[in-house]
Design an enzyme around this catalytic site. Structure first.
Site, PDB file in Angstrom:
ATOM      1  N   SER A 141      11.812 -38.208  -6.333  1.00  0.00           N
ATOM      2  CA  SER A 141      11.139 -38.699  -4.680  1.00  0.00           C
ATOM      3  C   SER A 141      11.708 -40.179  -4.320  1.00  0.00           C
ATOM      4  O   SER A 141      12.727 -39.973  -4.300  1.00  0.00           O
ATOM      5  CB  SER A 141       9.870 -38.568  -5.171  1.00  0.00           C
ATOM      6  OG  SER A 141       8.636 -38.601  -3.813  1.00  0.00           O
ATOM      7  N   GLU A 235       9.724 -27.327   0.185  1.00  0.00           N
ATOM      8  CA  GLU A 235       9.411 -28.865   0.352  1.00  0.00           C
ATOM      9  C   GLU A 235       9.860 -29.314   1.772  1.00  0.00           C
ATOM     10  O   GLU A 235      10.777 -28.744   2.254  1.00  0.00           O
ATOM     11  CB  GLU A 235      10.068 -29.843  -0.504  1.00  0.00           C
ATOM     12  CG  GLU A 235       9.584 -29.541  -1.800  1.00  0.00           C
ATOM     13  CD  GLU A 235      10.273 -30.813  -2.677  1.00  0.00           C
ATOM     14  OE1 GLU A 235      10.275 -31.896  -2.551  1.00  0.00           O
ATOM     15  OE2 GLU A 235      11.157 -30.526  -3.799  1.00  0.00           O
ATOM     16  N   HIS A 265       6.777 -30.513  -4.625  1.00  0.00           N
ATOM     17  CA  HIS A 265       7.539 -31.992  -4.788  1.00  0.00           C
ATOM     18  C   HIS A 265       7.427 -32.397  -6.214  1.00  0.00           C
ATOM     19  O   HIS A 265       6.294 -32.459  -6.705  1.00  0.00           O
ATOM     20  CB  HIS A 265       6.862 -32.667  -3.928  1.00  0.00           C
ATOM     21  CG  HIS A 265       7.796 -34.075  -3.743  1.00  0.00           C
ATOM     22  ND1 HIS A 265       8.937 -34.199  -3.177  1.00  0.00           N
ATOM     23  CD2 HIS A 265       7.253 -35.229  -4.188  1.00  0.00           C
ATOM     24  CE1 HIS A 265       9.394 -35.454  -3.251  1.00  0.00           C
ATOM     25  NE2 HIS A 265       8.440 -36.078  -3.580  1.00  0.00           N
TER      26      HIS A 265
END
Length: 295
Positions: A141, A235, A265
């Site tokens: 991320s 996503e 995610h």
């Protein structure tokens, strides 16, 4: 992996996230910070013995002599997260023969860009001074985007580079210009485009979202090490990964993309999902292969 191959556990998890987490994702920041503080209060700090001045979490290889030193950059939208909160993820790589260090970096909104990048670059400089042998980088991320920015600074400063990077759903465009931010807004089980934009503003302060070190999708990616990128097809941030890999390939980088159906995610952090274990195993295989090639 085809949609038909998605596990029942993942389908259940996505339904629960969409129903109970997505509607209140931003309001969870404060309680997650409190949970993080509790975990840090009860978990011992483990600094690297050869660099005790660098804050972070050190986990030596649990499988004999280390294959490489792995720098793990945690996610959390630059707003939450800490080495000890992500220790369980780092342990997965230590069990496979990596010495793992997760550097602590300052968080927004108290510390905006480039605070996090400055912190991880300082840690990396100290490590390459003290540690022989190969390095690899893993990031998820925001940590995935931070990993790309770190590799750009490593390249530009002429530091000893990592031999490879494995990234999970990297956030590399804080301007949020990818088409998937709108196209997948309903399908994504966690984020809306507005959520991502608000997170970016908190992380940047008054800084430009198009700064190549804040959003490395806008950077010259030439000279970066090989990278493997995993992302979920549903996503909102999917196109951060697809565009990153496309731009890296155009710059001559050995970059590989794997798109996974249905998964949320940064699903690799959900160890109860079969897809998490499979994705992590592929990342480990990729990193070990690149280390072997570099010897």
């Amino acid at each position: 992996m085809s949609a038909a191959g998605v596990s029942a556990a993942t389908r259940r998890t996505v339904r629960l996230l969409r129903r109970f987490v997505k509607p209140r994702i931003l309001s969870l920041t404060a309680p997650l910070r409190r949970l993080q503080a509790l975990i840090e209060a009860i978990s011992p700090e483990r600094r690297a013995p050869f660099a005790p001045e660098i804050a972070g979490d050190w986990i030596p290889s649990a499988a004999g002599p280390a294959v490489a030193t792995l720098v793990y950059l945690h996610g959390g939208a630059f707003l939450i997260g800490s080495p000890r909160l992500f220790r369980y993820a780092a342990r997965c790589f230590a069990r496979e023969g990596f010495d793992v260090f997760t550097p602590a970096y300052r968080l927004a909104p108290e510390h905006v860009f480039p605070a996090a990048l400055d912190d991880v670059l300082r840690a990396y400089r100290r490590f390459v001074e003290a540690r022989p042998g190969p390095f690899v980088i893993v990031g998820d991320s925001a940590g995935g985007g931070l990993a790309v920015s770190l590799m750009l600074r490593i390249r530009d400063e002429g530091l000893r580079p990592p031999v490879a990077a494995a990234l999970s759903s990297p956030w590399v465009d804080l301007a949020v210009t990818g088409a998937s931010a709108r196209e997948n807004e309903d399908r994504d089980p966690l984020f809306t485009r507005k959520d991502i934009l608000l997170g970016a503003r908190a992380a940047l302060g008054r800084h430009s979202a198009r700064d190549p070190l804040a959003s490395p999708i806008y950077a010259d990616l030439s000279g970066l090490p090989p990278m493997l990128v995993h992302v979920g097809a549903d996503e909102a941030l999917r196109d951060d990964s697809t565009r990153l890999v496309a731009r890296a390939r155009q710059a001559g980088v050995d970059a590989r993309l794997e798109s996974w159906p249905c998964v949320p995610h940064a699903w690799q952090l959900m160890s109860f999902l079969p897809e998490a274990r499979e994705s992590r195993a592929k990342a480990i295989e990729f990193l070990k292969a690149r280390v072997a090639q570099a010897e």
